[in-house]
Scaffold this active site. Sequence first.
Site, PDB file in Angstrom:
ATOM      1  N   ARG A   1      -4.352 -10.016   4.131  1.00 23.64           N
ATOM      2  CA  ARG A   1      -4.892 -11.133   4.706  1.00 23.64           C
ATOM      3  C   ARG A   1      -3.793 -12.056   4.910  1.00 23.64           C
ATOM      4  NH1 ARG A   1      -9.023 -10.234   0.213  1.00 23.64           N
ATOM      5  NH2 ARG A   1     -11.203 -10.102   1.661  1.00 23.64           N
TER       6      ARG A   1
ATOM      7  N   HIS B   1       0.743  -1.140  -0.274  1.00 24.60           N
ATOM      8  CA  HIS B   1      -0.148  -0.018   0.079  1.00 24.60           C
ATOM      9  C   HIS B   1       0.823   1.081   0.048  1.00 24.60           C
ATOM     10  CE1 HIS B   1      -2.800  -2.924   2.365  1.00 24.60           C
ATOM     11  NE2 HIS B   1      -3.600  -2.581   1.291  1.00 24.60           N
TER      12      HIS B   1
HETATM   13  P1  AMP Z   1      -6.728  -3.538  -0.409  1.00 29.63           P
HETATM   14  O1  AMP Z   1      -6.593  -2.707   0.840  1.00 29.63           O
HETATM   15  O2  AMP Z   1      -6.256  -4.875  -0.245  1.00 29.63           O
HETATM   16  O3  AMP Z   1      -7.788  -3.141  -0.866  1.00 29.63           O
HETATM   17  O4  AMP Z   1      -5.369  -2.894  -1.354  1.00 29.63           O
HETATM   18  C1  AMP Z   1      -5.382  -1.364  -1.787  1.00 29.63           C
HETATM   19  C2  AMP Z   1      -4.630  -1.330  -2.907  1.00 29.63           C
HETATM   20  O5  AMP Z   1      -3.238  -1.679  -2.561  1.00 29.63           O
HETATM   21  C3  AMP Z   1      -4.972  -2.016  -4.155  1.00 29.63           C
HETATM   22  O6  AMP Z   1      -4.748  -1.122  -5.419  1.00 29.63           O
HETATM   23  C4  AMP Z   1      -3.957  -3.143  -4.022  1.00 29.63           C
HETATM   24  O7  AMP Z   1      -3.935  -3.875  -5.448  1.00 29.63           O
HETATM   25  C5  AMP Z   1      -2.857  -2.560  -3.689  1.00 29.63           C
HETATM   26  N1  AMP Z   1      -2.027  -3.841  -3.053  1.00 29.63           N
HETATM   27  C6  AMP Z   1      -2.312  -4.622  -2.151  1.00 29.63           C
HETATM   28  N2  AMP Z   1      -1.320  -5.150  -1.956  1.00 29.63           N
HETATM   29  C7  AMP Z   1      -0.387  -4.947  -2.900  1.00 29.63           C
HETATM   30  C8  AMP Z   1       1.133  -5.480  -2.865  1.00 29.63           C
HETATM   31  N3  AMP Z   1       1.597  -6.403  -2.323  1.00 29.63           N
HETATM   32  N4  AMP Z   1       1.884  -4.869  -3.940  1.00 29.63           N
HETATM   33  C9  AMP Z   1       1.474  -3.388  -4.371  1.00 29.63           C
HETATM   34  N5  AMP Z   1       0.017  -3.105  -4.421  1.00 29.63           N
HETATM   35  C10 AMP Z   1      -0.552  -3.721  -3.352  1.00 29.63           C
END
Ligand code: AMP
Length: 274
Positions: free
Chosen positions: A183, A33
Amino acid sequence: MRVISTIAEVRAARMAMPMLGLVPTMGFLHPGHLSLVKRAKSECGLVAASIFVNPTQFGPNEDFGRYPRARERDLALLEAEDCDLVFTPDVTEIYPAGFDARIDIGGVTEGLEGAVRPGHFTGVATVVAKLFNIFQPTRAYFGQKDAQQCAVIRKLVRDLDMPLEVVVCETVREVDGLAMSSRNAYLSPAERAKATILIRALRAAAASGDRDAEALRRLMRDTIHTEPLAQLDYVSVADPDTLEELNHLGEGGALLSLAVRVSGTRLIDNLIIP
Ligand code: AMP
């Protein structure tokens, strides 16, 4: 850094910002993030992050209730990245009584995650469209980790003529290759060690150099099946834009992706073959 929770406050703050990069998240932040926040900050000067565990993108038997949350830690991490604005709305701010709208993007939402998680991308597209309308960002930043989500959002912006640029940032990984994910917190140390099976399967397929899509799928399946704790949901070798399954890898390359349950925890990952 300002932390606000109403749409009216966002709109007022936005008036004073010439250019804005937006990073939508569900919180429990990790370096993946933060890489989006860094990129947004460097490209736009001003960056806003949202932290909202969006109930409409979770199925009835999914982990909405137990999704990890760590508000104070998240705010400290964002402050350290020089984030300018953080939006932490309540569910009723985003979905007030009587809320009924749904954005259905069609095609790219149907396979892969969409097939296993019915309604998931309708929830994603609807909340992201709302965030785009609330913030009116110049650019919005998403992670390649969620490849289908990126395809859905690109299509949302293209089909509905939304006036912003979608920027997709590389997947940030742990040293052993596991894609960072909120997760991953569900995994016990033993499961965490086994979770590298996803990237091992993807890398084995990518390194094989095979241009036959079914051979690549088979290689990924066979690799996953070597790990007794891992249960395969799907493997896919698809066109990176349309997400249609391929027979042969052509000039456009391919998106290799998979979803695997490690004990109870469902993990996804992907690699692009040029
Ligand atoms: P989430 O909080 O899981 O909805 O993720 C928020 C944003 O962070 C989304 O655009 C995800 O694709 C991105 N994201 C989550 N994990 C990663 C990662 N390991 N590398 C790059 N971006 C990520």
